[in-house]
Each structure stands twice: as structure tokens, then as C-alpha cells.
Design an enzyme around this catalytic site. Structure first.
Site, PDB file in Angstrom:
ATOM      1  N   PHE A 151       0.865  -1.179   0.000  1.00  0.00           N
ATOM      2  CA  PHE A 151       0.000   0.000   0.000  1.00  0.00           C
ATOM      3  C   PHE A 151       0.898   1.224   0.000  1.00  0.00           C
ATOM      4  CE2 PHE A 151      -2.663   3.397   1.409  1.00  0.00           C
ATOM      5  CZ  PHE A 151      -3.918   3.106   0.900  1.00  0.00           C
ATOM      6  N   ASP A 235       9.354   2.950   1.537  1.00  0.00           N
ATOM      7  CA  ASP A 235       8.190   3.699   1.993  1.00  0.00           C
ATOM      8  C   ASP A 235       8.068   3.554   3.515  1.00  0.00           C
ATOM      9  OD1 ASP A 235       5.639   4.563   2.708  1.00  0.00           O
ATOM     10  OD2 ASP A 235       4.699   3.842   0.871  1.00  0.00           O
ATOM     11  N   LYS A 265       2.622  10.899   7.411  1.00  0.00           N
ATOM     12  CA  LYS A 265       1.763  10.557   8.547  1.00  0.00           C
ATOM     13  C   LYS A 265       2.155  11.256   9.847  1.00  0.00           C
ATOM     14  CE  LYS A 265      -0.335   6.221   7.017  1.00  0.00           C
ATOM     15  NZ  LYS A 265      -1.712   6.718   6.912  1.00  0.00           N
TER      16      LYS A 265
END
Length: 464
Positions: A151, A235, A265
Site C-alpha cells: 500500500f 516507503d 503521517k
């Protein structure tokens, strides 16, 4: 003209669900109502949320990993108030903002790996889009590799790197990509051997399901990429900023050589959308290759002194409160206590994780009565079983959790790093109580699931 935020919220709070359903996403609003998650939260602080009745909830979701330092941390909040009180400039665009430079320096220092420069954007998806573009320019190749269950975001380029069919369906065609099994070096080597790969994008621990690669995988994957002229892009959007007990999850393994590291985030403490692409010098030189091309890639909000203030204050909190070390200690405690239950409960199959990023796996039971319950629920929906855990955790115990991904029998715990040992104890007790109830069939948990399934079927029929 005045704007009364408090009055606006108080006036319209009771119609929150209706407003969201009418003006934003009615189907999501229905889904939240079905499982009892359409709560009206009115206050948040640290690791807790409070609803309009004053009930406190332990947040084991942290906004999908945004609030590593907890919600409304006073240090970051005060830093942003100071920024506004000083009337500091931001987004002048034709300037060289000091706080952005300082934030980049701090990230480079903490990340290591000889990262030369930092590109700032707004979201993790934007960071991935940027890295796709930079990898193609650096290598002159088009194809991107990604892992199964990956993802990396839901914008068009990032979606091409998504390992889940439900997110991709109907949105193609995509940029040329290929999928390789996560943790499989032979498959990666075979895919790279064609010589047309620009980069391999990988999460050091996968967010969907909290899958941890075999020891040495990341280091060897980076070596294989460089051997075949591809970039190794990591990532760390969810795993970074102390989540796994190190500043980056990459720091758990020796010998890794990333070309780009992507972060977002938790980077601003949850106050400001911000992302960062840390890159080696050859990547920077290939993209921003001359004075004329010094603005060949940019983002309107990428030079925000306001966002950089939040980043700097968040990093200071991480250090001063020892939150990375806290994640390692409390994560190990929580994982061990949950793993100790595996032999006691038939549905509970495995617990894995690193730091405060933990997956709880469920699977078919052995006893005939519970097997029947498992088969019945899965025949109705592959996404239904875990709601027998998340719903009572919320309703009966005030614990906010969620399923790790579509079609998964896995619950993921990614709480704020500020949780206490008492919070860990409370969660373990609540989870144990839910497991006891779940292993009684028939019982209230199963009746709730069947009611949800019937209501969902009724809604689907009306919609069609």
C-alpha cells in the site's frame, strides 16, 4: 464578522452523521452506522478520545499511525501558536525558508544513509508519486516493481503499486508496474533481470497486515536493485518516526542502501499534512539537473514554514519524551502478552509486530461448533469476522481498533507511542474478555454479526 468554532460544533454536533452522509460519503456513513462506529467524539488528547457523553476511549488506531506523539501535543500546539503570533511568513514561494531548511537537516541527520536532499510535499501518496517520477528520470526506465499486499497511496501513480484488487478495480490502465511476492528475493531478482526496472518500492514492514520480511531481505533487495540498475525506494510513511522502536524501520537491519526514503503521517504530530522524500545525490542531480530545471518538480505546500515548525517540534518531542524507546518497550510487552493467549483461544492463530505496530491474526478453529460459526460468517462476508472483535472492544471496553485490510482476518494495533503500561494492561484485559465471549457459540457476539450481515444485505438490496 466573527467565526465561532465552539458554537458551530455545539450547534451541529448531533447532526454530524447526517451532514457527512448527505454531503461527503453516504455509503461510508452507512457502514460506520452498521458496525456502531458512528460515534460523536468531542475531545482528544494523548492516547484518548472522549464522546459527547464524556466516555473515554483508548485510541489503538492513532489515525492510521498519524498521532505517534499523541493527539494535541501541547509542545507542537504551542510551537504553531508561536508561529502565528510572530506572524512568520510561509509559502512566499520565491524565497528560501529557514524552517524548511532546518527540518530537512534534522530528517537527514536522523535517517542517515547519506541522504543528500529532502523534497517536502503534503501526503504519503504525493511522496510516492514524487518518487515514481524521480526514479524514472534518474534511470531512464519506466517499469516499477512493488510487493504483494503493498500500500503506497490511492492517487493514480501510487495506486499502480497497490497490492489489493479492491482499490485498483475500475481505475486503470496504470503506469507499467509488476508485482513480486513480499520477502521473495528470487522473484525480485527475476523481475529485475529484464533490465527495464526503474525502481523497487517496498515498505520495510507492510502496513496492510503488518507483514515483516525475513532477516536480511531489505539489504539484499537493495543490492539486487543496484546490481540491475534500479533504485531501491523505501516507503516509511507508516513505519517511520519511531513507530517500530527505531526512528526508521530500516534501522533494524544492517547493510541496507536506500536511494529514496519516503515519510509522512506522524511527521507533524498530526497537526499539518506534510510528507518528505529523502534522496541520495545522484537522484537529486538527475531531476534538478540545472538552474533552468531547479523548479522542474514542486508542490504548492512544499515550502511551508508552518508545516516545518510542526515537524521540528514533533522531532523534539520524540527525543525529549523518549517515545521511540517507549515504542520498543511497550510494543514488546503488548505483543508478548497477546501472543501468550494463542494457545488458549481457537480463533487466535498468531501475533506479530515490531514496536507499536502489531497484527493479531485469526483463523479457523478446531471444534465443530466453532467451525460452523466460522464458516457461516465467512459465507456471508469475508470482512465480517473481525467485527466480532472490534465492535465489542469499542462498545463494551472503550477501545478503538480496526481490521488490518480488506478481506483479512487480522486486526492491526498502531496506538500513539505515548500509551502507558496501564493502557497496555487495560487493552489486554479487554481483548481477553472479548475472546472469552467469542468462543461461546451461540452468543451475543455472533448474534451481532448476523444482525449486521442482514442489515447490510437489506441496504444492498434497497440500493440496487
Amino acid at each position: 464578522m466573527s467565526f465561532d468554532l465552539k458554537g458551530l460544533v455545539e450547534t451541529h454536533l448531533k447532526e454530524a452523521s447526517a451532514l457527512y452522509a448527505e454531503h461527503v460519503n453516504p455509503r461510508f456513513a452507512r457502514a460506520m452506522g452498521l458496525i456502531g462506529f458512528d460515534r460523536r467524539f468531542v475531545r482528544a488528547r494523548g492516547a484518548y478520545l472522549w464522546d459527547e457523553q464524556g466516555r473515554r476511549y483508548l485510541d489503538m488506531l492513532a489515525g492510521y499511525g498519524v498521532f505517534n506523539i499523541g493527539r494535541h501535543h501541547p509542545v507542537v500546539g504551542q510551537a504553531l501558536k508561536d508561529f502565528m503570533a510572530l506572524q512568520l511568513p510561509s509559502l512566499v514561494q520565491m524565497d528560501l525558508p529557514v524552517l524548511v531548511g532546518l527540518a530537512a537537516r534534522e530528517l537527514k541527520k536522523r535517517a542517515g544513509f547519506d541522504m543528500a536532499h529532502v523534497y517536502f510535499g503534503s501526503t504519503g501518496a504525493e511522496a510516492n508519486e514524487t518518487a515514481i517520477k524521480f526514479a524514472r528520470k534518474t534511470t531512464g526506465k519506466a517499469r516499477i516493481l512493488h510487493a504483494t499486499s503493498a500500500f503506497h497511496g490511492l492517487t493514480t501513480g501510487a495506486l499502480a503499486l497497490n497490492g489489493s484488487k479492491i482499490f485498483r478495480e475500475g481505475f486503470g490502465p496504470f503506469t507499467p508496474t509488476d508485482q513480486v511476492p513480499f520477502g521473495d528475493l528470487d522473484a525480485l531478482k527475476a523481475a529485475l533481470s529484464k533490465g527495464d526496472v526503474a525502481a523497487f518500492f517496498v515498505e520495510p514492514i507492510q502496513g496492510k497486515g503488518v507483514h515483516i520480511p525475513p532477516p536480511g531481505y531489505l539489504a539484499e533487495a537493495s543490492r539486487l536493485c543496484h546490481q540491475h540498475g534500479a533504485l531501491f525506494v523505501v516507503d516509511e510513511v507508516q513505519t517511520g518516526v519511531g513507530r517500530t522502536g527505531r526512528f526508521l524501520a530500516l534501522h533494524h537491519e544492517e547493510g541496507v542502501e536506500p536511494d529514496m526514503i519516503l515519510m509522512s503521517k506522524a511527521l507533524s504530530g498530526g497537526y499539518v499534512p506534510v510528507s518528505a522524500v529523502l534522496m541520495k545525490k545522484p537522484v537529486y542531480d538527475a531531476v534538478f539537473s540545472s538552474l533552468e530545471r531547479s523548479v522542474v518538480h514542486s508542490s504548492t505546500f512544499g515550502k511551508s514554514n508552518f508545516a516545518a515548525t510542526a515537524v521540528l517540534a514533533t522531532l523534539a518531542v520524540l527525543d525529549e519524551e523518549g517515545l521511540t524507546e517507549r515504542a520498543a518497550r511497550l510494543g514488546a510487552l503488548l505483543k508478548d502478552r497477546l501472543a501468550a493467549m494463542v494457545d488458549r483461544y481457537e480463533f487466535l492463530h498468531a501475533v506479530r509486530g515490531r514496536g507499536l505496530m502489531i497484527a493479531i491474526d485469526f483463523g479457523p478453529p478446531k471444534s465443530l461448533k466453532l467451525k460452523a460459526a466460522w464458516k457461516t460468517v465467512h459465507a456471508l462476508s469475508r470482512d465480517l469476522f473481525c467485527q466480532a472483535i472490534t465492535i465489542p472492544l469499542l462498545e463494551d471496553h472503550g477501545m478503538l481498533t480496526q481490521v488490518a485490510g480488506h478481506g483479512m482476518n487480522t486486526i492491526k494495533l498502531i496506538p500513539p507511542l505515548v500509551i502507558s503500561e496501564e493502557d497496555v494492561n487495560d487493552f489486554v484485559k479487554a481483548f481477553e474478555a472479548v475472546m472469552d465471549s467469542l468462543h461461546r457459540f451461540p452468543g451475543p457476539a455472533w448474534e451481532s454479526l448476523l444482525r449486521i450481515a442482514r442489515n447490510a444485505g437489506s441496504m444492498k438490496a434497497r440500493a440496487s
